[in-house]
Enzyme design. Sequence first.
Site, short mmCIF file in Angstrom:
data_model
loop_
_atom_site.label_atom_id
_atom_site.label_comp_id
_atom_site.label_asym_id
_atom_site.label_seq_id
_atom_site.Cartn_x
_atom_site.Cartn_y
_atom_site.Cartn_z
CE LYS A 121 -4.38 -1.59 1.79
NZ LYS A 121 -5.38 -1.55 2.83
CE LYS A 205 -5.71 -7.53 -2.64
NZ LYS A 205 -5.91 -7.39 -1.26
CE LYS A 208 -13.83 -2.48 -0.69
NZ LYS A 208 -13.80 -2.21 0.74
P1 TYM Z 1 -11.01 -5.63 3.11
O1 TYM Z 1 -12.02 -4.61 3.47
O2 TYM Z 1 -9.88 -5.26 2.21
O3 TYM Z 1 -11.69 -6.90 2.48
C1 TYM Z 1 -12.82 -7.51 3.08
C2 TYM Z 1 -12.72 -9.02 2.91
O4 TYM Z 1 -12.70 -9.37 1.51
C3 TYM Z 1 -11.60 -10.24 1.26
N1 TYM Z 1 -11.09 -9.98 -0.11
C4 TYM Z 1 -10.93 -10.93 -1.04
N2 TYM Z 1 -11.17 -12.25 -1.02
C5 TYM Z 1 -10.92 -12.95 -2.16
N3 TYM Z 1 -10.45 -12.37 -3.31
C6 TYM Z 1 -10.20 -11.05 -3.37
N4 TYM Z 1 -9.75 -10.50 -4.50
C7 TYM Z 1 -10.44 -10.26 -2.19
N5 TYM Z 1 -10.31 -8.93 -1.91
C8 TYM Z 1 -10.71 -8.79 -0.63
C9 TYM Z 1 -10.56 -9.87 2.31
O5 TYM Z 1 -9.65 -10.92 2.51
C10 TYM Z 1 -11.44 -9.62 3.52
O6 TYM Z 1 -11.77 -10.83 4.16
N6 TYM Z 1 -8.01 -5.93 7.09
C11 TYM Z 1 -9.30 -6.33 6.56
C12 TYM Z 1 -10.48 -5.86 7.41
C13 TYM Z 1 -10.42 -6.22 8.85
C14 TYM Z 1 -10.62 -7.50 9.41
C15 TYM Z 1 -10.49 -7.32 10.81
C16 TYM Z 1 -10.91 -8.75 8.86
C17 TYM Z 1 -10.17 -5.36 9.88
N7 TYM Z 1 -10.22 -6.02 11.05
C18 TYM Z 1 -10.60 -8.40 11.69
C19 TYM Z 1 -11.01 -9.82 9.74
C20 TYM Z 1 -10.88 -9.65 11.13
C21 TYM Z 1 -9.46 -5.71 5.18
O7 TYM Z 1 -8.86 -4.72 4.87
O8 TYM Z 1 -10.42 -6.28 4.45
#
Ligand code: TYM
Length: 343
Positions: A121, A205, A208
């Site tokens: 990032k 991947k 967004k």
């Molecule tokens: P975030 O908001 O980027 O994504 C949310 C969830 O979507 C999954 N994801 C994907 N899975 C498969 N293929 C993809 N291309 C893909 N892009 C995103 C992510 O793995 C995630 O599960 N750090 C986390 C948010 C968070 C969190 C937590 C998750 C904060 N605290 C505690 C679990 C437990 C994040 O940025 O997700």
Amino acid sequence: MSNQQKQYSGPDRVFSGMQPTGDLHLGNYLGALKKFVDLQHHHECVFCIVDLHAVTVWQDPKILASQTRNIAAAYLAAGVDPAKAIIYPQSAVRGHTELAWYFNCVARIGWLSRMTQFKEKSGKNSEKMSVGLYDYPVLQAADILLFKATHVPVGEDQKQHLELSRDIAQKFNNDFKAPNFFPLPEPLIKGPGARIMSLRDGTKKMSKSEPSDNSRINLTDTADMIAKKIRKAKTDAGAIPDSLEELEGRPEVANLVSIYGAFSGLSDQGVLDKYAGQGFGVFKPALADLAVEILQPITERMNDYLANPDETDKILANGADAANQIAEPILAEVREIMGFWRK
Ligand code: TYM
């Protein structure tokens, strides 16, 4: 499973979260949200909208709350049931920030400096990034352990953050001689949607932050947009092969096959058995039909929730109360274990 995990005697609890930083896409849906819906039937579940994580990069205050409602609407529309699972915004539960501070004093700088997502990032601009972005995985550990969650459904990109959460839990338990106080949370990653790739480049991947909207299917896309994006998805001149080995070196094709599998419940080999020898003129329309059939009802329900923000707000407020009720006694124990003053 480690010995320590086996000895943890608290209840099983599922926790996960998503950032309110834009529309959810197919990766978010197949990698995480779909699992939330399945898990709520048999487990105690807490699903958060992680607005504190979102502000580690600039967010316009005028739209942050509505972005949070959008994600809540997506959770609800996908089938997360507020009668079964807790849904709430992270900033409404103060314990997240409090526990994150305690964990800042447990986690080591060396652990954080190994986090690949920060490196991706920040790129060459790490000095100009917020301290919050660097510290993000510590807040994530606090999110999970504030509820003593034992299981965390996420996509594959979160694997390293989950390992850090386990390390923090273990070090806290050791440092404060509180064996098994925190569970070592298990990531739930496996599944056909664990890593959905960009429709324009099968080695990246789906995300967004990718500038081209054609690289992803958003949960807000119309049926026409979904069909168009799948039609335009990068492939090659070959046909659908009949074995998994022949997918090697064809990342875009492999991605479309696994998306079809995730939607239909077929294994990748099952998809190949069905379409082997067919060209993309046949496969892409079939995939588009399936995607529309599954995603359109979600989009419609999402629009209903977005048209009724009061209902969504009520669900979020109730969720925050319920989340606080679980978190507060755990935090009180943490304060006691760490030896903070109290009357
Ligand atoms: P975030 O908001 O980027 O994504 C949310 C969830 O979507 C999954 N994801 C994907 N899975 C498969 N293929 C993809 N291309 C893909 N892009 C995103 C992510 O793995 C995630 O599960 N750090 C986390 C948010 C968070 C969190 C937590 C998750 C904060 N605290 C505690 C679990 C437990 C994040 O940025 O997700």
